[in-house]
Enzyme design. Structure first.
Site, PDB file in Angstrom:
ATOM      1  N   ASN A  97     -24.098 -19.906  -7.640  1.00  0.00           N
ATOM      2  CA  ASN A  97     -25.545 -19.970  -7.808  1.00  0.00           C
ATOM      3  C   ASN A  97     -26.041 -21.277  -7.195  1.00  0.00           C
ATOM      4  O   ASN A  97     -25.487 -22.343  -7.474  1.00  0.00           O
ATOM      5  CB  ASN A  97     -25.905 -19.907  -9.298  1.00  0.00           C
ATOM      6  CG  ASN A  97     -25.490 -18.593  -9.928  1.00  0.00           C
ATOM      7  OD1 ASN A  97     -25.601 -17.543  -9.309  1.00  0.00           O
ATOM      8  ND2 ASN A  97     -24.997 -18.642 -11.157  1.00  0.00           N
ATOM      9  N   GLY A 103     -30.504 -19.087  -9.468  1.00  0.00           N
ATOM     10  CA  GLY A 103     -29.922 -18.913 -10.801  1.00  0.00           C
ATOM     11  C   GLY A 103     -29.062 -20.068 -11.265  1.00  0.00           C
ATOM     12  O   GLY A 103     -28.367 -19.963 -12.279  1.00  0.00           O
ATOM     13  N   HIS A 110     -20.680 -25.673  -8.301  1.00  0.00           N
ATOM     14  CA  HIS A 110     -19.526 -25.050  -8.964  1.00  0.00           C
ATOM     15  C   HIS A 110     -19.349 -23.624  -8.472  1.00  0.00           C
ATOM     16  O   HIS A 110     -20.310 -22.923  -8.180  1.00  0.00           O
ATOM     17  CB  HIS A 110     -19.664 -25.085 -10.488  1.00  0.00           C
ATOM     18  CG  HIS A 110     -20.964 -24.560 -11.006  1.00  0.00           C
ATOM     19  ND1 HIS A 110     -22.132 -25.303 -10.972  1.00  0.00           N
ATOM     20  CD2 HIS A 110     -21.290 -23.370 -11.553  1.00  0.00           C
ATOM     21  CE1 HIS A 110     -23.120 -24.587 -11.490  1.00  0.00           C
ATOM     22  NE2 HIS A 110     -22.645 -23.408 -11.839  1.00  0.00           N
TER      23      HIS A 110
HETATM   24  P1  AMP Z   1     -24.868 -21.773 -13.284  1.00  0.00           P
HETATM   25  O1  AMP Z   1     -25.930 -20.869 -13.838  1.00  0.00           O
HETATM   26  O2  AMP Z   1     -24.220 -21.243 -12.056  1.00  0.00           O
HETATM   27  O3  AMP Z   1     -25.377 -23.196 -13.130  1.00  0.00           O
HETATM   28  O4  AMP Z   1     -23.711 -21.761 -14.351  1.00  0.00           O
HETATM   29  C1  AMP Z   1     -23.455 -22.771 -15.266  1.00  0.00           C
HETATM   30  C2  AMP Z   1     -22.281 -22.313 -16.082  1.00  0.00           C
HETATM   31  O5  AMP Z   1     -21.777 -23.422 -16.812  1.00  0.00           O
HETATM   32  C3  AMP Z   1     -22.620 -21.221 -17.123  1.00  0.00           C
HETATM   33  O6  AMP Z   1     -21.814 -20.064 -16.864  1.00  0.00           O
HETATM   34  C4  AMP Z   1     -22.281 -21.883 -18.460  1.00  0.00           C
HETATM   35  O7  AMP Z   1     -21.717 -20.980 -19.400  1.00  0.00           O
HETATM   36  C5  AMP Z   1     -21.298 -22.966 -18.047  1.00  0.00           C
HETATM   37  N1  AMP Z   1     -21.231 -24.124 -18.928  1.00  0.00           N
HETATM   38  C6  AMP Z   1     -22.251 -24.841 -19.424  1.00  0.00           C
HETATM   39  N2  AMP Z   1     -21.802 -25.857 -20.189  1.00  0.00           N
HETATM   40  C7  AMP Z   1     -20.446 -25.775 -20.166  1.00  0.00           C
HETATM   41  C8  AMP Z   1     -19.391 -26.531 -20.774  1.00  0.00           C
HETATM   42  N3  AMP Z   1     -19.629 -27.587 -21.536  1.00  0.00           N
HETATM   43  N4  AMP Z   1     -18.118 -26.156 -20.526  1.00  0.00           N
HETATM   44  C9  AMP Z   1     -17.851 -25.070 -19.758  1.00  0.00           C
HETATM   45  N5  AMP Z   1     -18.795 -24.328 -19.157  1.00  0.00           N
HETATM   46  C10 AMP Z   1     -20.065 -24.667 -19.359  1.00  0.00           C
END
Ligand code: AMP
Ligand code: ZN
Length: 123
Positions: A97, A103, A110
């Site tokens: 994303n 999104g 990541h």
């Molecule tokens: P995005 O929408 O691509 O920015 O995805 C962010 C992702 O980070 C989501 O799938 C969340 O569930 C994940 N996320 C947020 N905080 C944490 C955390 N502390 N440890 C692991 N994953 C996380």
């Protein structure tokens, strides 16, 4: 404003990559940190982050080509290590994303790697 730097101030994934915030780590080397997503969409769902703070794919530069290539080459290896089937009907899904309209919620680049038997919670 710096979008690609080692400046980690306030960034959740920089804090995870440096161990300041705990995570379920899968893999780490000098350039990359990989951990389980806290809210998995699929039976296996992990996130690959560069240790360098790059805000998103929107801000990558030529200098990041090797790093991004390395991450994509690593993805299937880690997916297999996490138990995902690569043969037959197996496989995995990669999502990056990028930007708010893309999104993205956490603004440190990541790669989502998801897989496992369907149905999934999302995706
Ligand atoms: P995005 O929408 O691509 O920015 O995805 C962010 C992702 O980070 C989501 O799938 C969340 O569930 C994940 N996320 C947020 N905080 C944490 C955390 N502390 N440890 C692991 N994953 C996380
Ligand atoms: Zn960061």
């Amino acid at each position: 404003m710096t979008h690609a730097s080692n400046d980690s101030a306030g960034c959740l994934f920089c804090k995870i990559a440096t161990g300041k915030i705990p995570s379920k780590k899968i893999y780490e080397d000098d350039d990359v940190f990989v951990f389980h997503d806290i809210n998995p969409w699929a039976p296996v769902h992990f996130l690959m982050v560069p240790k360098e703070h790059i805000e998103s794919l929107v801000f990558v530069q030529e200098q990041h080509s090797v790093l991004l290539g390395k991450m994509l080459v690593l993805a299937p290896k880690l997916a297999a290590q996490e138990g995902l089937r690569m043969e037959g009907d197996g496989g995995f899904r990669i999502v990056i994303n990028s930007g708010k309209e893309g999104g993205q919620e956490v603004f440190h680049l990541h790669i989502h790697v998801m897989g496992g038997p369907r149905p999934w919670k999302r995706g």
